[in-house]
Design a protein around this motif. Structure first.
Motif, short mmCIF file in Angstrom:
data_model
loop_
_atom_site.label_atom_id
_atom_site.label_comp_id
_atom_site.label_asym_id
_atom_site.label_seq_id
_atom_site.Cartn_x
_atom_site.Cartn_y
_atom_site.Cartn_z
N ILE A 186 0.83 -1.21 0.00
CA ILE A 186 0.00 0.00 0.00
C ILE A 186 0.86 1.25 0.00
O ILE A 186 0.58 2.23 -0.71
N VAL A 194 -6.12 4.83 -0.11
CA VAL A 194 -7.17 4.00 0.46
C VAL A 194 -8.33 4.87 0.92
O VAL A 194 -8.14 5.86 1.63
N VAL A 197 -12.22 0.38 3.94
CA VAL A 197 -11.71 -0.90 4.45
C VAL A 197 -12.90 -1.73 4.93
O VAL A 197 -13.75 -1.23 5.67
N ALA A 268 -5.39 -2.44 9.18
CA ALA A 268 -5.84 -1.08 8.87
C ALA A 268 -5.14 -0.07 9.76
O ALA A 268 -4.69 0.99 9.29
N LEU A 272 -2.65 2.46 7.84
CA LEU A 272 -3.26 3.75 7.52
C LEU A 272 -3.02 4.78 8.62
O LEU A 272 -2.89 4.42 9.79
N ILE A 320 -11.65 7.64 5.98
CA ILE A 320 -11.68 6.22 5.66
C ILE A 320 -13.03 5.66 6.11
O ILE A 320 -13.40 5.79 7.28
N TYR A 350 -9.98 -9.17 5.26
CA TYR A 350 -10.09 -7.72 5.07
C TYR A 350 -9.91 -7.40 3.59
O TYR A 350 -9.30 -8.15 2.83
N PHE A 352 -8.89 -3.78 1.41
CA PHE A 352 -8.59 -2.35 1.29
C PHE A 352 -9.02 -1.91 -0.11
O PHE A 352 -8.61 -2.53 -1.10
N LYS A 358 -7.61 -2.75 -5.36
CA LYS A 358 -8.00 -3.37 -4.09
C LYS A 358 -6.94 -4.38 -3.64
O LYS A 358 -6.25 -4.99 -4.45
#
Length: 480
Positions: A186, A194, A197, A268, A272, A320, A350, A352, A358
């Motif tokens: 990422i 992003v 999520v 996450a 992030l 987000i 999960y 993203f 993605k």
């Protein structure tokens, strides 16, 4: 006999090298040093040993202690459990460890002989046990979720900093390679910025959304029920709660979120720039007691739920949108996923979603770009983030090493400065669930709206009734 540290310098106050230097030992005198200093093959001197006390030593507690013991510098010196039946295996594994039932008694009596404490009790006792250890200057390892309540998570993070102790939350997959690989992908921009999520789990795999158990039962002789209740309100013993099904009851557990979110949502938070949500809403499974008769089992966590949260990015690049589903509910399959390809792994996962693509994965499986064919055509980034030796198992030995080095000397995967805010966000989902279950005077549910969260002041600003779930009531003798 219990292991003692009499006349042994603390590993936090003096190193082996300093011990030798301060003793005035010269190179010429090394031939006459005792084994305490020179040691033999595989020998670890007491000054380089971490003496650990386990609180809650059955089940996950037993495996936690086994994880620490893989580091030869760790010594499991004390065991504590309110249920003798749960402690059998740990007593066998660590026969020299002294055994207690009340952690408060153990910490008072053995304060000079304990360096660090591992807490693997049911969720409702995590914070009071951990805080008792921290306030005595002991390093702490606490199973996930870090705490039962949002308030407790904030307090433990502050206490760890105040008392300068080494801390780690027991979400061991935070030390796995997969989450670091996902972050590298990422950070390299493979899916762009992003914006969303999605996370999910197949938990609960224990009873939830059911009536409160009833009946009168004798307390087993091996169990101290009063100690097991700890800070929770006094209720009658019922075998429906033990040894594991306590997870599904709000008095003791934190449901599916408490069991799995600290694993699944970790990616996450680690990847992030987010910390606290500003909004949360949810919906849950409806339980029925009869035809058109809705049942409200408010003491039990719901059988399944969907939770939505909004997190502002700390870098100012928008919000987000975050979702969590449990109880077998799943997000819509991405269009990029082929019909026969698996979504997540074993019911957990999960996704993203970014401006360019993605990324899907799970806490224990490697992340993959969607469509999966991209993994053969895209140039993947080089490894830039250091890996933890041993991965998940290294989560334990990493903490042991950090404790011996001292506060602030070594970076850990899930210290309370990270795990505290993370746990707060996880438990925000439970605050929404419990608010959702509250019935209004006209038969509607006030919680069925977006709850606005003021993280600085730990307060819901548009539905005051929800704030009762920020901080719990403690039974006398069990406060932080």
């Amino acid at each position: 006999m219990p292991l003692k540290k009499k006349e042994i310098p603390s590993p936090h106050s003096i190193s082996r090298r300093d011990f030798i230097r301060n003793a005035g030992v010269t190179a010429a005198a090394f031939t006459i040093l005792p084994r305490f200093v020179l040691g033999g093959k595989g020998y670890v001197p007491p000054s380089d040993t971490l003496y650990i006390a386990g609180i809650g030593v059955g089940g996950k507690g037993e495996s936690d202690l086994t994880g620490f013991a893989k580091n030869p510098k760790a010594r499991i010196a004390f065991l504590c459990d309110v249920d003798d039946r749960m402690a059998v295996k740990s007593k066998t594994n660590f026969p020299q460890a002294k055994y207690y039932k009340d952690f408060r008694v153990m910490l008072d009596k053995e304060a000079k002989n304990i360096d660090a404490v591992s807490v693997s009790t049911p969720d409702h006792t995590h914070a009071v046990a951990a805080m008792a250890a921290i306030q005595r200057g002991k390093h702490v390892y606490v199973q996930k979720p870090l705490t039962y309540s949002i308030f407790e998570a904030r307090e433990l993070a502050a206490a760890a900093k105040k008392y300068k102790v080494v801390t780690q939350m027991g979400n061991q997959y935070a030390s796995a390679d997969h989450v670091r690989t996902a972050k590298e992908m990422i950070d390299a921009g493979l899916i762009g910025e992003v914006t969303k999520v999605q996370t999910w789990t197949n938990r609960p795999v224990w009873p939830q959304g059911i009536p409160t158990p009833t009946g009168k039962f004798n307390v087993p002789a091996e169990l101290d029920w009063n100690l097991w209740l700890g800070p929770s309100k006094l209720i009658d013993y019922n075998p429906a709660y033990l040894p594991f099904n306590w997870r599904g009851w709000w008095n003791f557990g934190t449901g599916a979120l408490g069991d799995m979110a600290c694993h699944i949502m970790d990616a996450a938070f680690r990847i992030l720039p987010i910390d606290f949500p500003t909004e949360v809403e949810c919906s849950t499974t409806t339980a029925w007691s009869g035809f058109f008769e809705e049942a409200h089992y408010n003491e039990s966590c719901p059988a399944s739920s969907i939770i939505y949260m909004k997190f502002p990015r700390k870098d100012g690049k928008g919000d987000i949108q975050f979702s969590w589903t449990d109880g077998g509910l799943l997000p819509k399959r991405p269009e990029e996923l082929l019909p026969n390809e698996q979504l997540g792994d074993d019911g957990n996962g999960y996704i993203f979603e970014g401006t360019k693509g993605k990324l899907a994965g799970c806490y224990n499986t490697a992340p993959t770009l969607l469509p999966t064919s991209l993994m053969k055509t895209v140039t993947l980034p080089k490894q830039t983030i250091p890996r933890i030796p041993g991965g998940e198992e290294g989560h334990y030995t990493q903490w042991v090493e950090a404790c011996l080095q001292g506060y602030g000397k070594m970076q850990l995967s899930s210290p309370f400065e990270y795990a505290g805010p993370f746990t707060e966000a996880v438990l925000m989902g439970n605050l929404a669930l419990r608010s959702y279950a509250m019935q209004g005077p006209n038969g509607t549910t006030p919680g069925r709206k977006t709850l606005l969260w003021d993280a600085k002041n730990m307060k819901i600003t548009n539905f005051d009734e929800a704030n009762q779930f920020v901080k719990r009531e403690y039974r006398e003798g069990w406060t932080l």
